[in-house]
Design an enzyme around this catalytic site. Structure first.
Site, short mmCIF file in Angstrom:
data_model
loop_
_atom_site.label_atom_id
_atom_site.label_comp_id
_atom_site.label_asym_id
_atom_site.label_seq_id
_atom_site.Cartn_x
_atom_site.Cartn_y
_atom_site.Cartn_z
N GLU A 1 0.85 -1.20 0.00
CA GLU A 1 0.00 0.00 0.00
C GLU A 1 0.89 1.24 0.00
O GLU A 1 2.08 1.19 0.33
CB GLU A 1 -0.92 -0.01 1.22
CG GLU A 1 -1.97 -1.11 1.16
CD GLU A 1 -2.96 -1.03 2.31
OE1 GLU A 1 -2.78 -0.22 3.24
OE2 GLU A 1 -3.94 -1.81 2.27
N HIS B 1 -13.44 7.70 -25.19
CA HIS B 1 -13.83 6.91 -26.37
C HIS B 1 -15.26 7.23 -26.80
O HIS B 1 -15.54 7.36 -27.98
CB HIS B 1 -13.65 5.42 -26.06
CG HIS B 1 -13.92 4.55 -27.24
ND1 HIS B 1 -13.19 4.65 -28.40
CD2 HIS B 1 -14.84 3.59 -27.44
CE1 HIS B 1 -13.66 3.77 -29.28
NE2 HIS B 1 -14.66 3.11 -28.72
N ASP C 1 -11.18 2.91 -38.21
CA ASP C 1 -12.56 2.43 -38.21
C ASP C 1 -13.49 3.64 -38.27
O ASP C 1 -13.06 4.79 -38.11
CB ASP C 1 -12.88 1.54 -37.00
CG ASP C 1 -12.64 2.24 -35.67
OD1 ASP C 1 -12.91 3.45 -35.58
OD2 ASP C 1 -12.19 1.57 -34.72
N LYS D 1 -13.46 -2.01 -39.84
CA LYS D 1 -12.69 -2.86 -38.91
C LYS D 1 -13.58 -3.94 -38.27
O LYS D 1 -14.72 -3.66 -37.92
CB LYS D 1 -12.11 -1.98 -37.81
CG LYS D 1 -11.44 -2.74 -36.68
CD LYS D 1 -10.73 -1.80 -35.73
CE LYS D 1 -11.41 -1.73 -34.40
NZ LYS D 1 -10.68 -0.91 -33.43
N ASP E 1 -6.36 7.89 -34.73
CA ASP E 1 -7.28 7.16 -33.85
C ASP E 1 -7.30 7.84 -32.48
O ASP E 1 -6.43 8.65 -32.18
CB ASP E 1 -6.86 5.69 -33.71
CG ASP E 1 -8.04 4.77 -33.43
OD1 ASP E 1 -9.16 5.28 -33.15
OD2 ASP E 1 -7.86 3.54 -33.46
C1 R5P Z 1 -11.73 1.36 -30.86
O1 R5P Z 1 -12.81 1.58 -31.38
C2 R5P Z 1 -10.72 2.42 -30.61
O2 R5P Z 1 -11.02 3.59 -31.33
C3 R5P Z 1 -9.33 1.98 -30.96
O3 R5P Z 1 -9.24 1.73 -32.35
C4 R5P Z 1 -8.94 0.73 -30.22
O4 R5P Z 1 -9.35 0.79 -28.89
C5 R5P Z 1 -7.45 0.52 -30.30
O5 R5P Z 1 -7.13 -0.64 -29.59
P1 R5P Z 1 -5.92 -1.56 -30.00
O6 R5P Z 1 -4.71 -0.68 -30.13
O7 R5P Z 1 -5.82 -2.53 -28.87
O8 R5P Z 1 -6.26 -2.24 -31.29
#
Ligand code: R5P
Length: 282
Positions: A35, A121, A158, A182, A209
């Site tokens: 801790e 997100h 995506d 995707k 992204d």
């Molecule tokens: C998903 O919809 C997010 O926008 C990212 O594309 C995703 O979380 C990326 O995760 P990773 O790098 O594990 O593929």
């Protein structure tokens, strides 16, 4: 006073400079059982701004401790979650599961008067807090470190990231946007992407992204892209989590540059979101 979580020290220093506000030096005691306890010896004043990317279970506990001491020593507590951990678990995907983003929001919301979080997100996670919570958009900042691009194409891996790609394109000032289709196999974690319709041959392409976590999504998009013969491939994201071997996956897939912000502090965090956070606090 800015109270930095240990994973957000660079951002906190930049924010303190932007706001001309004092920056606390947080001390930490560790105990034999694992801790720990934080201490801010000179805590006190009108407003505490706790800045903590919740990148780990430890970072979550540290944030709760900082909020608790801030509640006692300041008139107002604002919590900045540059990166909100567990935000992607924003619904129960199977019966019997928690909504982890809601669980985290309830705990964090109980120790603060207000929350700011950068490019969650889904902005809807802000509704899980019991106090006012606001999503901030740092995507336009991602245009800053890009080199001069020829006939640029801003691609999202995506459909969900198309607005981010458009934001970066708008801030850059030129170029087209498109996205890949995707699919992710949730049993194996494998990601596959279908090529976009946009012609990438001979163009400078920027893949955008919100987060790069395992790197599977981005590596898959880069590999697809190389099949169409782009002149260069640049990758940028708000949250460069880059877990495990993600950085190597991207290097092996072939990128000319990789940038992210300091919501998650990594060697590629070449852009600070401090001006965006400072604007919201002023
Ligand atoms: C998903 O919809 C997010 O926008 C990212 O594309 C995703 O979380 C990326 O995760 P990773 O790098 O594990 O593929």
């Amino acid at each position: 006073m800015i109270l930095p979580g240990s994973a957000s020290q660079s951002l906190s220093a930049s924010l303190a400079a932007e706001l001309d506000a004092p920056l606390a030096t947080v001390e930490t005691d560790r105990f034999a059982d694992g801790e720990f306890k934080v201490r801010v010896p000179d805590a006190g004043g009108d407003r505490a701004v706790v800045v903590a990317a919740t990148v780990s279970a430890r970072a979550h506990v540290e944030l709760l401790q900082l909020q608790d001491l801030a509640r006692e020593a300041f008139d107002e507590v604002v919590t900045v979650l540059p990166y909100m951990g567990y935000a992607r678990q924003d619904r129960a995907f199977r019966e019997g599961e928690p909504v982890s983003a809601r669980a985290v929001a309830r705990a964090v919301g109980s120790g603060t008067d207000r929350v700011l979080t950068v490019n969650p997100h889904e902005p809807g996670v802000c509704e899980f807090f019991d106090v006012p919570a606001e999503p901030l958009d740092a995507a336009p900042r991602l245009a800053d470190p890009l080199p001069d691009l020829s006939d640029p194409l801003f691609l999202a891996p995506d459909e969900g990231a198309i607005e981010l790609a458009a934001s970066v394109r708008d801030a850059y000032g030129a170029g087209d946007t498109d996205y890949f289709e995707k699919t992710r196999d949730y049993d194996t974690g494998e990601v596959s992407v279908e090529p976009s319709d946009a012609a990438a041959a001979g163009r400078d392409v920027v893949l955008v992204d919100d987060i790069i976590a395992t790197g599977s999504t981005m590596a898959s998009a880069i590999e697809q892209l190389h099949a169409s013969g782009p002149a260069s491939v640049h990758v940028t994201c708000v949250h460069p989590m880059l877990a495990d071997n993600a950085r190597s996956k991207l290097a092996n897939a072939g990128v000319d540059s990789l940038h992210g912000t300091d919501t998650v502090e990594r060697p590629v965090s070449s852009v600070s979101v401090a001006p965006v956070v400072a604007d919201a606090l002023e």
